[in-house]
Enzyme design. Structure first.
Site, short mmCIF file in Angstrom:
data_model
loop_
_atom_site.label_atom_id
_atom_site.label_comp_id
_atom_site.label_asym_id
_atom_site.label_seq_id
_atom_site.Cartn_x
_atom_site.Cartn_y
_atom_site.Cartn_z
N ASP A 1 0.86 -1.18 0.00
CA ASP A 1 0.00 0.00 0.00
C ASP A 1 0.89 1.23 0.00
O ASP A 1 2.06 1.18 0.41
CB ASP A 1 -0.93 0.02 1.21
CG ASP A 1 -1.87 1.22 1.19
OD1 ASP A 1 -2.60 1.38 0.20
OD2 ASP A 1 -1.88 2.00 2.15
N SER A 2 0.31 2.35 -0.42
CA SER A 2 1.06 3.60 -0.42
C SER A 2 1.37 4.06 1.00
O SER A 2 2.28 4.87 1.20
CB SER A 2 0.27 4.69 -1.16
OG SER A 2 -0.98 4.91 -0.51
N TYR B 1 -0.96 8.48 -2.58
CA TYR B 1 -0.85 8.37 -4.03
C TYR B 1 -2.02 9.02 -4.77
O TYR B 1 -1.93 9.26 -5.96
CB TYR B 1 -0.82 6.89 -4.44
CG TYR B 1 0.49 6.17 -4.28
CD1 TYR B 1 1.55 6.70 -3.53
CD2 TYR B 1 0.69 4.92 -4.87
CE1 TYR B 1 2.73 6.02 -3.39
CE2 TYR B 1 1.86 4.23 -4.73
CZ TYR B 1 2.90 4.77 -3.98
OH TYR B 1 4.07 4.09 -3.85
N GLY B 2 -3.12 9.25 -4.07
CA GLY B 2 -4.40 9.56 -4.73
C GLY B 2 -4.39 10.68 -5.73
O GLY B 2 -5.09 10.63 -6.74
N CYS C 1 -4.25 -1.33 -2.30
CA CYS C 1 -4.36 0.11 -2.50
C CYS C 1 -5.23 0.32 -3.74
O CYS C 1 -4.89 -0.19 -4.81
CB CYS C 1 -2.98 0.72 -2.70
SG CYS C 1 -2.97 2.47 -3.18
N GLU D 1 -4.38 9.63 7.67
CA GLU D 1 -2.94 9.48 7.88
C GLU D 1 -2.45 10.41 8.99
O GLU D 1 -1.51 10.10 9.71
CB GLU D 1 -2.18 9.79 6.58
CG GLU D 1 -2.34 8.75 5.49
CD GLU D 1 -1.32 7.62 5.59
OE1 GLU D 1 -0.30 7.80 6.28
OE2 GLU D 1 -1.57 6.56 4.98
N CYS E 1 -11.33 3.13 -0.88
CA CYS E 1 -9.98 3.49 -0.45
C CYS E 1 -9.77 2.78 0.87
O CYS E 1 -10.65 2.80 1.75
CB CYS E 1 -9.82 5.00 -0.28
SG CYS E 1 -8.22 5.48 0.46
N THR E 2 -8.62 2.15 1.03
CA THR E 2 -8.40 1.32 2.22
C THR E 2 -8.24 2.14 3.49
O THR E 2 -8.27 1.58 4.60
CB THR E 2 -7.18 0.41 2.02
OG1 THR E 2 -6.04 1.21 1.65
CG2 THR E 2 -7.45 -0.62 0.93
N HIS E 3 -8.07 3.45 3.37
CA HIS E 3 -8.04 4.30 4.56
C HIS E 3 -9.44 4.54 5.13
O HIS E 3 -9.60 4.77 6.33
CB HIS E 3 -7.44 5.68 4.22
CG HIS E 3 -5.98 5.69 4.02
ND1 HIS E 3 -5.38 5.14 2.90
CD2 HIS E 3 -4.96 6.18 4.77
CE1 HIS E 3 -4.07 5.30 2.98
NE2 HIS E 3 -3.79 5.93 4.11
#
Length: 269
Positions: A6-7, A38-39, A69, A154, A188-190
């Site tokens: 993942d980023s 990265y988005g 990601c 983040e 989005c995995t976040h």
């Protein structure tokens, strides 16, 4: 080992479910935290960064790499599979998380109207509507870019008033495009870390879907269907973490994502 990339930290939400589904297997998690997120990056940059990570995981002994990601899956996966893999490691495999999610899309919505919440890169790529319509052309798919969500996660701002404002704003924009939406995919995995806020501001009848369990189930199915890959995977329950940032930074962030007492190693491409 199974490589998971993942980023940044978001892929840990996928990684957590993969470990639950495949507890006997060895894993390596690589987060490109120094260059996250990265988005909003251009295609060529995302592709180059992702290919560097895939090559690094191959060198570590991962015959199977999962891009946990959405942005990397949307912007880099197909090029890596079609252009690079036959040249650098034709016997290895690189999988994304968009297709396995799309294969389940018909179970998400009762009305047939599905909303996608993702990064700008994922939305611009059009990967979700394309993949979903390959399997279920009858579904109406509407996208909304949420450019600040991953950065807020983040930075540990999941409970701030600012986060609530931006989450509500973007969900309102999505539903304004199609009021019939009764299911929203967190592409989005976040975003699963924002679930409490999303659930609070979204209409109660709208279902919120995360990808972790879906991807884990599909990975188990993939290994059952591809014994030539499965037999190359080691079993011992071992897990290694790597980051392009400092180990201290990664350990702190991983704890926030539910992975405790993580001691990561630094990796430079």
């Amino acid at each position: 080992m199974i490589g998971v990339f993942d980023s940044g930290f978001g892929g840990l939400t996928i990684f957590h479910e993969l470990r639950k589904a495949l507890p006997a297997y060895d894993f390596v998690y690589l987060g490109d935290n120094a260059r996250a997120p990265y988005g909003s990056r251009p295609f060529e940059t995302i592709y180059r960064y992702t290919l560097e990570a895939v090559k690094a995981l191959f060198r570590m002994g991962c015959p199977l790499v999962i891009l946990a990601c959405n942005t990397a899956s949307a912007r880099a996966l197909r090029t890596i599979q079609q252009k690079d893999l036959p040249q650098i490691a034709p016997e290895n495999r690189v999988l994304g998380i968009i297709r396995p999610t799309a294969e389940e899309a018909d179970s998400f919505s009762r009305t047939g109207h599905l909303g996608i919440l993702g990064t700008a890169g994922t939305v611009v790529s059009g990967s979700y509507p394309l993949e979903i319509h390959r399997f279920f052309p009858q579904l109406t798919v509407t996208q909304q870019a949420c450019p600040l969500w991953a950065t807020l996660v983040e930075n540990g701002e999941v409970n701030s008033e600012g986060t609530r404002y931006f989450v509500k704003r973007d969900i309102d924009r999505l539903l304004a495009q199609d009021p019939k939406i009764d299911a929203m995919l967190l592409a989005c995995t976040h975003y699963p870390l924002l679930y409490p806020v999303i659930r609070e501001v979204a209409p109660p009848e709208v279902r919120i879907i995360s990808q972790g369990e879906i991807v884990a189930k599909k990975t188990v199915d993939y290994l059952n269907r591809h014994p030539e890959i499965e037999k190359r995977l080691t079993r011992g329950g071992k897990v290694d973490f790597f980051t392009t940032d400092t180990p201290e930074f990664f350990s702190k962030g991983a704890n926030f994502f539910g992975e405790h007492n993580v001691f990561a190693k630094n990796l430079s491409f």
